[in-house]
Design a protein around this motif. Structure first.
Motif, PDB file in Angstrom:
ATOM      1  N   ASP A   1      12.114 -33.777 -15.856  1.00 30.62           N
ATOM      2  CA  ASP A   1      12.673 -33.380 -17.139  1.00 30.62           C
ATOM      3  C   ASP A   1      13.112 -31.933 -17.119  1.00 30.62           C
ATOM      4  O   ASP A   1      14.151 -31.570 -17.652  1.00 30.62           O
ATOM      5  N   GLU A   2      12.290 -31.056 -16.507  1.00 30.12           N
ATOM      6  CA  GLU A   2      12.635 -29.641 -16.418  1.00 30.12           C
ATOM      7  C   GLU A   2      13.941 -29.471 -15.651  1.00 30.12           C
ATOM      8  O   GLU A   2      14.829 -28.735 -16.062  1.00 30.12           O
ATOM      9  N   ARG A   3      14.044 -30.163 -14.502  1.00 30.39           N
ATOM     10  CA  ARG A   3      15.245 -30.014 -13.690  1.00 30.39           C
ATOM     11  C   ARG A   3      16.468 -30.548 -14.434  1.00 30.39           C
ATOM     12  O   ARG A   3      17.550 -29.976 -14.371  1.00 30.39           O
ATOM     13  N   THR A   4      16.311 -31.679 -15.144  1.00 28.52           N
ATOM     14  CA  THR A   4      17.433 -32.251 -15.885  1.00 28.52           C
ATOM     15  C   THR A   4      17.921 -31.304 -16.964  1.00 28.52           C
ATOM     16  O   THR A   4      19.116 -31.052 -17.114  1.00 28.52           O
ATOM     17  N   ASP A   5      16.969 -30.734 -17.741  1.00 27.00           N
ATOM     18  CA  ASP A   5      17.356 -29.802 -18.794  1.00 27.00           C
ATOM     19  C   ASP A   5      18.066 -28.589 -18.223  1.00 27.00           C
ATOM     20  O   ASP A   5      19.034 -28.098 -18.800  1.00 27.00           O
ATOM     21  N   ARG A   6      17.583 -28.071 -17.092  1.00 30.18           N
ATOM     22  CA  ARG A   6      18.199 -26.870 -16.513  1.00 30.18           C
ATOM     23  C   ARG A   6      19.580 -27.183 -15.945  1.00 30.18           C
ATOM     24  O   ARG A   6      20.481 -26.357 -16.021  1.00 30.18           O
ATOM     25  N   ARG A   7      19.747 -28.358 -15.346  1.00 37.64           N
ATOM     26  CA  ARG A   7      21.073 -28.717 -14.848  1.00 37.64           C
ATOM     27  C   ARG A   7      22.081 -28.775 -15.987  1.00 37.64           C
ATOM     28  O   ARG A   7      23.254 -28.495 -15.822  1.00 37.64           O
ATOM     29  N   ARG A   8      21.623 -29.171 -17.167  1.00 32.83           N
ATOM     30  CA  ARG A   8      22.508 -29.251 -18.328  1.00 32.83           C
ATOM     31  C   ARG A   8      22.713 -27.894 -18.977  1.00 32.83           C
ATOM     32  O   ARG A   8      23.442 -27.784 -19.954  1.00 32.83           O
ATOM     33  N   GLY A   9      22.052 -26.871 -18.469  1.00 31.65           N
ATOM     34  CA  GLY A   9      22.238 -25.536 -19.013  1.00 31.65           C
ATOM     35  C   GLY A   9      21.420 -25.264 -20.252  1.00 31.65           C
ATOM     36  O   GLY A   9      21.654 -24.279 -20.947  1.00 31.65           O
ATOM     37  N   GLY A  10      20.441 -26.124 -20.569  1.00 29.98           N
ATOM     38  CA  GLY A  10      19.645 -25.948 -21.766  1.00 29.98           C
ATOM     39  C   GLY A  10      18.241 -25.477 -21.443  1.00 29.98           C
ATOM     40  O   GLY A  10      17.775 -25.538 -20.307  1.00 29.98           O
ATOM     41  N   LEU A  11      17.548 -24.989 -22.478  1.00 37.48           N
ATOM     42  CA  LEU A  11      16.169 -24.555 -22.317  1.00 37.48           C
ATOM     43  C   LEU A  11      15.224 -25.732 -22.527  1.00 37.48           C
ATOM     44  O   LEU A  11      15.551 -26.701 -23.203  1.00 37.48           O
TER      45      LEU A  11
ATOM     46  N   ARG B   1       5.941 -20.435 -37.201  1.00 35.50           N
ATOM     47  CA  ARG B   1       6.918 -21.502 -37.373  1.00 35.50           C
ATOM     48  C   ARG B   1       8.338 -20.928 -37.519  1.00 35.50           C
ATOM     49  O   ARG B   1       9.279 -21.403 -36.881  1.00 35.50           O
ATOM     50  N   LEU B   2       8.461 -19.868 -38.318  1.00 36.10           N
ATOM     51  CA  LEU B   2       9.774 -19.255 -38.513  1.00 36.10           C
ATOM     52  C   LEU B   2      10.298 -18.670 -37.207  1.00 36.10           C
ATOM     53  O   LEU B   2      11.497 -18.772 -36.902  1.00 36.10           O
ATOM     54  N   ARG B   3       9.408 -18.012 -36.435  1.00 32.60           N
ATOM     55  CA  ARG B   3       9.819 -17.418 -35.156  1.00 32.60           C
ATOM     56  C   ARG B   3      10.313 -18.498 -34.193  1.00 32.60           C
ATOM     57  O   ARG B   3      11.338 -18.333 -33.506  1.00 32.60           O
TER      58      ARG B   3
ATOM     59  N   ILE C   1      14.833 -21.616 -31.594  1.00 29.81           N
ATOM     60  CA  ILE C   1      15.479 -22.915 -31.382  1.00 29.81           C
ATOM     61  C   ILE C   1      16.946 -22.848 -31.796  1.00 29.81           C
ATOM     62  O   ILE C   1      17.837 -23.311 -31.070  1.00 29.81           O
ATOM     63  N   GLU C   2      17.216 -22.251 -32.949  1.00 29.23           N
ATOM     64  CA  GLU C   2      18.593 -22.119 -33.423  1.00 29.23           C
ATOM     65  C   GLU C   2      19.392 -21.168 -32.546  1.00 29.23           C
ATOM     66  O   GLU C   2      20.563 -21.413 -32.226  1.00 29.23           O
ATOM     67  N   GLN C   3      18.775 -20.075 -32.144  1.00 27.97           N
ATOM     68  CA  GLN C   3      19.462 -19.065 -31.341  1.00 27.97           C
ATOM     69  C   GLN C   3      19.906 -19.620 -29.996  1.00 27.97           C
ATOM     70  O   GLN C   3      21.006 -19.328 -29.521  1.00 27.97           O
ATOM     71  N   HIS C   4      19.052 -20.445 -29.379  1.00 28.90           N
ATOM     72  CA  HIS C   4      19.338 -20.947 -28.030  1.00 28.90           C
ATOM     73  C   HIS C   4      19.867 -22.379 -28.019  1.00 28.90           C
ATOM     74  O   HIS C   4      20.150 -22.918 -26.947  1.00 28.90           O
ATOM     75  N   GLY C   5      20.002 -22.990 -29.204  1.00 31.94           N
ATOM     76  CA  GLY C   5      20.559 -24.345 -29.262  1.00 31.94           C
ATOM     77  C   GLY C   5      19.688 -25.378 -28.594  1.00 31.94           C
ATOM     78  O   GLY C   5      20.198 -26.352 -28.024  1.00 31.94           O
TER      79      GLY C   5
END
Length: 387
Positions: A49-59, A90-92, A97-101
């Protein structure tokens, strides 16, 4: 061929031939839940899962946790709207989450919320192109929400119809169900689904339920376009090949076509209306019956494209040329319409758009019941009658 129960993930394409589907058995999906559970609980994430997310450019969830200075479990609680995290934390996390999509996977969310993120398509229409277009439309809307599409064929005449449907919906924790023709026409659907408390939408030729639960194809008005076209060309000896009377779409197309001609004062004699089954073979048989007499019609409207192509074959066998001796008009504008010679004049209805609207209504993101109206597509099989 689709399995009796399968999960379908689709990839959009502008044409049916480019449409790709990936079908996974439910058992395979369930077999992965251990990995999903680890992510939701915040204990760990799988390396895949980590590798898949990183290949897609996401966190990953772990990345968000590191940036916020909290555990992955805290991030999971915020993502799924669960208690257990202080308001400032929670706010932080939400800001990061919003900042990094960051977008959490639907299946992982499902384990935390008790939802399966599954939408079902229940059908019994055997036409493969109709099914592909409808499912393309359903997936067009669902791909933005992370839902998967489950395809479940049923037969209305099955004595266990209601029991099977109830068991299927209960067993798989569905977020909603889309019923398409002709299963959607069954009156027993509404009380059953209301009893189960599961959202649903019925796609049919005319409204069969409340407005939020209906997507209407407008077959009646669309068939009227074919009648207007033939009459405007000058045809008065017109025949029709109707669809199976058990299908609401067939009844609506026939009534729309006949009513429009009657409005022009050109009512059809019963002998010029032949029954079909929405198949090439039935169109061929009906065409041979219509064209075998001493005074064959100058134009034939068939209630779907497959039957229209059957009529064209019958014309060829009878020594008639299309469109010189016989005009032929179909309905649907499926790919067969442009794969015959001459190419078929037909009426297009927005099957894919209807599927998309059904998904949006199920997710409460749309209000209307109808898509764009039907459209007459004039090609090479229509011409004025010979003088």
């Amino acid at each position: 061929m689709c399995l009796p129960f399968c999960r379908v993930s689709g990839y959009r394409s502008s044409g049916v031939t480019g449409y790709a589907t990936r079908i996974l058995g439910l058992g395979r999906l369930l077999g992965r839940r251990t990995a999903f559970a680890r992510e939701v609980s915040g204990m760990t994430s799988t390396h895949d899962d980590e590798r898949t997310d990183r290949r897609r450019g996401g966190l990953t969830m772990r990345d968000i946790a590191a940036l916020a200075g909290v555990s992955s479990k805290s991030v999971s609680l915020v993502v799924n709207g669960l208690p257990g995290v202080g308001e400032q934390t929670r706010l932080r996390i939400q800001e990061l989450i919003e900042q990094h999509g960051y977008t959490p996977r639907a299946q992982a969310q499902g384990l935390a919320t008790g939802r399966a993120f599954l939408i079902a398509h229940v059908f019994n229409n055997p036409n493969p192109e109709y099914l592909m277009l409808m499912q393309q439309g359903l997936l067009d809307a669902l791909e933005e929400t992370g839902h998967a599409l489950v395809s479940f064929p049923m037969q209305r005449d099955d004595p266990q119809f209601l029991d099977r449907l109830r068991s299927f919906v209960d067993r798989h924790r569905l977020d909603g169900v889309v019923f398409t023709s002709s299963v959607s026409e069954d009156r027993r659907i509404r009380p059953l689904m209301e009893d189960l408390g599961v959202p649903y939408v019925r796609v049919a030729a005319k409204a069969l339920d409340t407005r939020p639960r209906s997507v209407v194809g407008g077959d009646r008005a669309a068939a009227g376009l074919a009648a207007e076209h033939l009459y405007a060309l000058g045809h008065r000896e017109i025949a029709m090949v109707a669809g199976p009377p058990s299908f609401l779409s067939a009844r609506e197309r026939q009534s729309g076509f006949l009513a429009t001609l009657e409005g022009f004062g050109a009512a059809l004699a019963p002998s010029l209306i032949k029954g079909g089954e929405y198949t090439f073979a039935s169109g061929l048989a009906a065409g041979e019956s219509l064209l075998g007499g001493p005074q064959p019609p100058t134009a034939v409207f068939a209630a779907n494209d497959e039957m229209a192509v059957g009529v064209m074959q019958a014309a060829q066998r009878a020594g008639l040329r299309v469109p010189n001796d016989l005009t032929v008009v179909g309905f649907d504008d499926f790919s067969i319409a442009t794969r015959v010679f001459p190419r078929l004049t037909t009426v297009r209805i927005p099957t894919r758009e209807m599927g998309r609207l059904a998904s949006l209504k199920l997710l409460q993101r749309a209000q209307g019941t109808s898509c764009a109206p039907g459209e007459l597509i004039i090609r090479e099989t229509s011409a004025p009658p010979r003088s």
